[in-house]
Motif scaffolding. Structure first.
Motif, PDB file in Angstrom:
ATOM      1  N   THR A 375     -21.473 -20.109  35.042  1.00 56.13           N
ATOM      2  CA  THR A 375     -20.710 -21.370  35.241  1.00 56.13           C
ATOM      3  C   THR A 375     -19.340 -21.483  35.191  1.00 56.13           C
ATOM      4  O   THR A 375     -18.800 -22.468  35.159  1.00 56.13           O
ATOM      5  N   ARG A 382     -18.161 -27.320  38.356  1.00 53.71           N
ATOM      6  CA  ARG A 382     -19.573 -26.930  38.567  1.00 53.71           C
ATOM      7  C   ARG A 382     -20.517 -27.999  38.463  1.00 53.71           C
ATOM      8  O   ARG A 382     -21.737 -27.638  38.265  1.00 53.71           O
ATOM      9  N   LEU A 384     -23.173 -30.553  38.553  1.00 50.34           N
ATOM     10  CA  LEU A 384     -23.897 -31.231  39.565  1.00 50.34           C
ATOM     11  C   LEU A 384     -24.473 -32.631  39.214  1.00 50.34           C
ATOM     12  O   LEU A 384     -24.731 -33.285  40.264  1.00 50.34           O
ATOM     13  N   TYR A 393     -24.905 -27.904  35.474  1.00 47.32           N
ATOM     14  CA  TYR A 393     -23.940 -27.284  36.054  1.00 47.32           C
ATOM     15  C   TYR A 393     -24.589 -26.022  36.999  1.00 47.32           C
ATOM     16  O   TYR A 393     -25.877 -25.629  37.029  1.00 47.32           O
ATOM     17  N   LYS A 394     -23.813 -25.989  38.214  1.00 44.47           N
ATOM     18  CA  LYS A 394     -24.214 -24.880  39.003  1.00 44.47           C
ATOM     19  C   LYS A 394     -23.808 -23.520  38.708  1.00 44.47           C
ATOM     20  O   LYS A 394     -22.494 -23.389  38.264  1.00 44.47           O
ATOM     21  N   MET A 396     -24.100 -18.896  38.942  1.00 49.24           N
ATOM     22  CA  MET A 396     -24.414 -17.835  39.929  1.00 49.24           C
ATOM     23  C   MET A 396     -24.697 -16.769  38.915  1.00 49.24           C
ATOM     24  O   MET A 396     -23.640 -16.124  38.234  1.00 49.24           O
ATOM     25  N   ILE A 402     -28.686 -18.165  42.526  1.00 52.55           N
ATOM     26  CA  ILE A 402     -27.998 -19.479  42.225  1.00 52.55           C
ATOM     27  C   ILE A 402     -28.949 -20.289  41.195  1.00 52.55           C
ATOM     28  O   ILE A 402     -30.135 -20.413  41.509  1.00 52.55           O
ATOM     29  N   ALA A 404     -29.401 -23.531  38.285  1.00 54.93           N
ATOM     30  CA  ALA A 404     -28.849 -24.883  37.690  1.00 54.93           C
ATOM     31  C   ALA A 404     -29.123 -24.893  36.137  1.00 54.93           C
ATOM     32  O   ALA A 404     -30.173 -24.612  35.660  1.00 54.93           O
ATOM     33  N   LYS A 406     -28.683 -26.711  32.464  1.00 53.29           N
ATOM     34  CA  LYS A 406     -28.673 -27.833  31.931  1.00 53.29           C
ATOM     35  C   LYS A 406     -28.080 -27.873  30.416  1.00 53.29           C
ATOM     36  O   LYS A 406     -28.942 -27.063  29.543  1.00 53.29           O
ATOM     37  N   PHE A 451     -32.410 -23.610  41.422  1.00 51.89           N
ATOM     38  CA  PHE A 451     -31.216 -24.503  41.971  1.00 51.89           C
ATOM     39  C   PHE A 451     -31.867 -25.015  43.326  1.00 51.89           C
ATOM     40  O   PHE A 451     -32.338 -24.509  44.148  1.00 51.89           O
ATOM     41  N   PRO A 453     -30.961 -27.307  46.390  1.00 51.99           N
ATOM     42  CA  PRO A 453     -29.581 -27.307  46.865  1.00 51.99           C
ATOM     43  C   PRO A 453     -29.180 -28.610  47.646  1.00 51.99           C
ATOM     44  O   PRO A 453     -28.220 -28.934  47.952  1.00 51.99           O
TER      45      PRO A 453
END
Length: 710
Positions: A375, A382, A384, A393-394, A396, A402, A404, A406, A451, A453
């Motif tokens: 993140t 980042r 969301l 937050y998004k 990778m 990808i 998410a 929390k 995630f 999208p």
């Protein structure tokens, strides 16, 4: 033992270095003259510069500039306001200004009238914090400023995480001050009827510099419920009626004094303010107070001497200190992670993982380092979304996946995290957001999800994108998918689960725009024998079951009511709460019921729905939504009945559209992907209806009777 020895070794080095360079530092230091001779110039860590002073009346210019030093803290004696800084060269003083609380009887009121002080128009702002509030600033006998703060949920805002770029009307608002504000009297009112709500709201005059310093002030306001004051700036002048005239001008060299109308609302000259000339700095109000600013060459020579004499010791000191810091920091971080891991239930979770219990062995334990890298150290870019429980937050992962992430709120406990973790571990359904893992090494636990999208349903319904409009087929499919997920939660999961916060913002859309039910922080697992759950009323206004609101008893039919509101949103394209409608029907549910009972439902149905949908199908969905919104929960259908009815409408809608066989196979395929969902429930009546009916022989009204509202 190693750390202790290193500490003692480098402590001796530090002492020797201080002794060796102290004379040089003392020679280079020059204490500027800020107070009159013989007067005390400090209180605590605050410099008291003339015209301010303490103890002796000869030490300050006028009684308004008298400072009382109490418990090593300076106060303006005339107003008992704590001083945190005095800036004589720009004629300002920073004070601790009280915060107005709407939920306390004690008012924050300050009257500076008749004094040389006013609240600074240049350095201050008026700010209000609250949910759907109007903040007013009254001064000089009238309202001189105000702003509006709005939000979606009427929640306590003491725990809101503000951004670093100030307040822009969401949860908090701000406005500039007019000139000549010498009275501070704040009030807050609800948007609407003007009555106060039970939620606490806040208003204040606050220093803009404090707010803007790297977002420090804004971040601190996240804990406003525990604060009693904030920094604010007062401007001042030497008033002519104080009996102090241009004697200051003649006694202070390298200074300039200009006429001022600071305390005069009519802009007539009322006094003067002084400053040091360009190239000089210090106190312009005393003789010899303005000193030339040292040139770069002079400063360079002085510090070159210090640098040469202490270079070797400094290198050793810095290197040793850095190594010691790294060792201690590494050990502290390790202990901290172990502490949080145990606190957040990590040992118990590891035991379950090793035991191979069902579902739990599919959850990954992420390290804090992994999620920080994923993140970008929880970068604000980042984010969301933010909710009552925390921020998402998004990220990778290192394998390119990808996710998410929390992050729950620091101020809260871990109850929401544990609840959501336990609930999601009981769920395996394609229309429910999937939990991938968690991290227990931070002060607050972190959950990692798949995630999704394409945002949430609310955005697509109410902020429609012309590139991807919400067609009737898409709305009907999404409604069916949400209903199927709730049917699964209520009846198919190993233990019944009540979601308790069904709303369009909690319905996410994946890459194929399939619905994913999310946000299980308030959900509850109940026993199969339980008929209801008695809890403190919790939910979102506009979606909340009125029966639950009155009795505090949440049932599966309470989720049905919330789903009914979402179904009406899909049908009408209108928001669950709207200020455009009258107070009696401000809620979409009430508005829809009135329209149904007055046979005016087509007046509020979305234009795209009217254009693309069959009238019989729209009426069928409207009747279903009407039944879901029954005030008496026992009269509402359960989610099994809702799901079956929506599936039947979908099938008939496809058949009516002219490609019955192809679309029937598509729906059948969708259903088979979740075959475990439908175990024990027969579709024979639906299939028989579809396969034995043709468009030329029977109308939809014969296949599925439409309910009539009486």
């Amino acid at each position: 033992m190693i750390l202790q020895s290193a500490f003692h070794y480098y402590s001796h080095i530090i002492i020797l270095m201080i002794i060796s360079i102290y004379p040089l530092l003392l020679a280079c230091a020059k204490d500027p003259t800020i107070a009159k001779p013989g007067c005390v110039s400090t209180c605590g860590n605050v410099d008291i510069a003339y015209p301010f002073g303490m103890n002796d009346s000869n030490c300050y210019a006028h009684q308004f500039f008298e400072i009382e030093c109490k418990n090593h803290k300076p106060y303006l004696a005339s107003f008992n306001l704590e001083v945190t800084q005095i800036y004589v060269n720009i004629s300002t003083v920073e004070i601790k200004n009280p915060i107005y609380y709407s939920c306390q009887s004690k008012n924050a009121f300050i009257n500076l009238k008749g004094s040389p002080y006013v609240y600074s128009q240049e350095y201050d702002k008026f700010m209000a914090i609250g949910c759907n509030k109007l903040g007013f600033l009254r001064s000089n006998g009238s309202t001189v400023g105000g702003c509006v703060s709005i939000c979606d949920d009427d929640e306590a805002v003491g725990n809101v995480e503000f951004g670093n770029d100030g307040c822009h009307g969401r949860y908090c608002c701000e406005t500039s001050l007019p000139m000549h504000v010498w009275e501070y009297n704040a009030t807050i009112r609800d948007i609407g009827d003007g009555s106060e709500s039970n939620m606490c709201s806040y208003a204040m005059i606050v220093s803009d510099a404090w707010l803007q310093s790297y977002g420090l002030g804004i971040q601190k306001l996240s804990n406003v419920e525990n604060m009693i004051d904030v920094p604010a700036v007062l401007e001042w002048e030497i008033r002519y009626d104080m009996g102090i005239n241009n004697s200051i001008l003649s006694s202070s060299s390298h200074a300039r004094c200009d006429a001022s109308s600071l305390a005069s609302p009519t802009n007539t000259t009322s006094g003067f303010r002084c400053r040091c000339l360009d190239g000089y700095d210090g106190n312009p109000y005393i003789q010899g107070g303005c000193n030339a600013v040292a040139s770069g060459k002079e400063n360079g020579s002085k510090w070159a001497i210090v640098g040469v004499s202490s270079s070797l010791g400094s290198v050793i000191l810095l290197l040793g200190g850095w190594l010691l810091y790294k060792l201690i920091k590494k050990r502290i971080i390790k202990k901290r992670k172990e502490k949080f891991f145990k606190k957040n239930g990590g040992l118990l979770l590891k035991q379950k993982l090793s035991s191979g219990e069902e579902n739990v062995d599919k959850v990954v334990l992420f390290t804090l380092k992994e999620l920080e890298n994923a993140t970008d150290n929880f970068n604000l870019n980042r984010v969301l979304g933010k909710g009552g429980q925390g921020t998402v937050y998004k990220g990778m992962l290192v394998d390119g996946k990808i996710v998410a992430v929390k992050k729950f709120k620091v101020q809260g406990n871990t109850a929401e995290f544990i609840n959501e973790f336990v609930v999601l571990n009981q769920i395996n359904h394609r229309n429910v957001v999937k939990l991938l893992g968690c991290c227990l090494e931070d002060e607050v636990p972190l959950l990692v999800y798949e995630f999704i999208p394409n945002g949430n349903l609310y955005e697509h319904l109410h902020e429609q994108n012309e590139d991807l409009p919400m067609t009737w087929d898409m709305r009907l499919r999404i409604a069916s998918e949400i209903a199927g997920a709730l049917f699964y939660l209520h009846s198919i999961a190993s233990q019944p689960i009540y979601h308790r916060d069904i709303k369009s913002t909690n319905i996410l859309l994946d890459e194929k725009y399939r619905a994913k039910v999310a946000d299980f922080g308030t959900s509850r697992i109940v026993s199969a024998e339980a008929t209801h759950l008695t809890t403190v009323v919790q939910g979102t206004f506009g979606y909340l079951d009125p029966e639950y609101f009155q009795t505090s008893q949440f049932t599966d039919k309470s989720d049905v009511y919330s789903f009914g509101v979402v179904l009406v949103e899909l049908l009408t394209g209108q928001k669950a709460i709207s200020s455009i409608r009258s107070d009696e029907v401000r809620g979409l549910a009430s508005f829809f019921v009135v329209c149904m009972e007055e046979n005016q439902v087509f007046d509020i149905v979305d234009k795209r729905v009217l254009k693309e949908g069959e009238k019989e199908h729209i009426i069928a969905v409207a009747n279903l939504a009407y039944r879901c919104l029954e005030l008496n929960g026992r009269k509402r259908p359960n989610m099994k009945e809702v799901t079956l009815e929506l599936e039947e409408i979908r099938r008939l809608d496809y058949w009516k559209g002219g490609s019955a066989q192809e679309n029937f196979e598509e729906i059948e395929l969708d259903r088979n992907e979740d075959s475990q969902l439908w175990d024990g429930y027969s579709y024979s009546n639906v299939s028989e209806t579809l396969h034995t009916t043709t468009s030329s022989s029977r109308e939809l009204s014969e296949i599925m009777p439409i309910l009539t509202i009486k």
